[in-house]
Design a protein around this motif. Structure first.
Motif, PDB file in Angstrom:
ATOM      1  N   LYS A 275       0.839  -1.204   0.000  1.00  0.00           N
ATOM      2  CA  LYS A 275       0.000   0.000   0.000  1.00  0.00           C
ATOM      3  C   LYS A 275       0.870   1.248   0.000  1.00  0.00           C
ATOM      4  O   LYS A 275       0.645   2.176  -0.781  1.00  0.00           O
TER       5      LYS A 275
ATOM      6  N   ILE B 257      -5.368   6.982  -0.961  1.00  0.00           N
ATOM      7  CA  ILE B 257      -5.740   5.677  -0.414  1.00  0.00           C
ATOM      8  C   ILE B 257      -6.970   5.090  -1.100  1.00  0.00           C
ATOM      9  O   ILE B 257      -7.069   3.878  -1.276  1.00  0.00           O
TER      10      ILE B 257
ATOM     11  N   GLY C 283      -6.082   0.459   5.123  1.00  0.00           N
ATOM     12  CA  GLY C 283      -6.095   1.888   4.810  1.00  0.00           C
ATOM     13  C   GLY C 283      -5.938   2.780   6.027  1.00  0.00           C
ATOM     14  O   GLY C 283      -5.665   3.969   5.894  1.00  0.00           O
TER      15      GLY C 283
END
Length: 145
Positions: free
Chosen positions: A26, A55, A66
């Motif tokens: 991420k 995000i 997240g």
């Protein structure tokens, strides 16, 4: 179906989602998107602004991903790229070049390279003990050469 990236192949192969790997991926995706969207970066210690902006553009296996590592990016590599943009990329390339060029088998050189790799992959911020140790040893090596 979601994009078939490295993490998705890992999950499909082993049926074992790994929270840490997804957090790292991420943060790398935030860095990649921010590098093209804002090439000069977000500024020192402003990773959280990029995270908040990008995000929703990133496919996440676990929705809770997240909400973690919002301020440090889970990796100094992605944090440097996000905060300093192209200059961060050049800095990282210079570090790589410096350590490849300096091929001495000096134990301190090997130690600094190992600390560098660990801090870039999973270091959390600039002001932790490992990163500060790396900076001090790097300064020592620069003065020595």
């Amino acid at each position: 179906k979601k994009n078939s990236g490295v993490y998705e192949v890992y999950v499909e192969s082993y049926n074992n989602p790994n929270f840490s790997i997804e957090v790292l991926i991420k943060s790398l995706n935030v860095a990649r998107i921010s590098l093209f969207d804002k090439p000069i970066g977000y500024g020192f210690n402003n990773y959280n602004f990029a995270h908040k902006k990008y995000i929703k553009q990133i496919t996440l296996e676990n929705i809770h991903i997240g909400k973690v590592n919002i301020f440090d990016g889970a990796s100094n590599f992605s944090k440097i790229i996000t905060e300093f943009g192209i200059l961060g990329v050049f800095f990282l390339l210079y570090l790589g070049y410096f350590f490849i060029k300096n091929k001495k088998d000096d134990p301190i050189n090997i130690f600094v390279i190992s600390v560098l790799v660990l801090q870039l992959i999973r270091g959390v911020g600039y002001f932790n003990g490992g990163f500060m140790l790396f900076m001090i040893l790097s300064y020592y090596l620069l003065k020595k050469t």
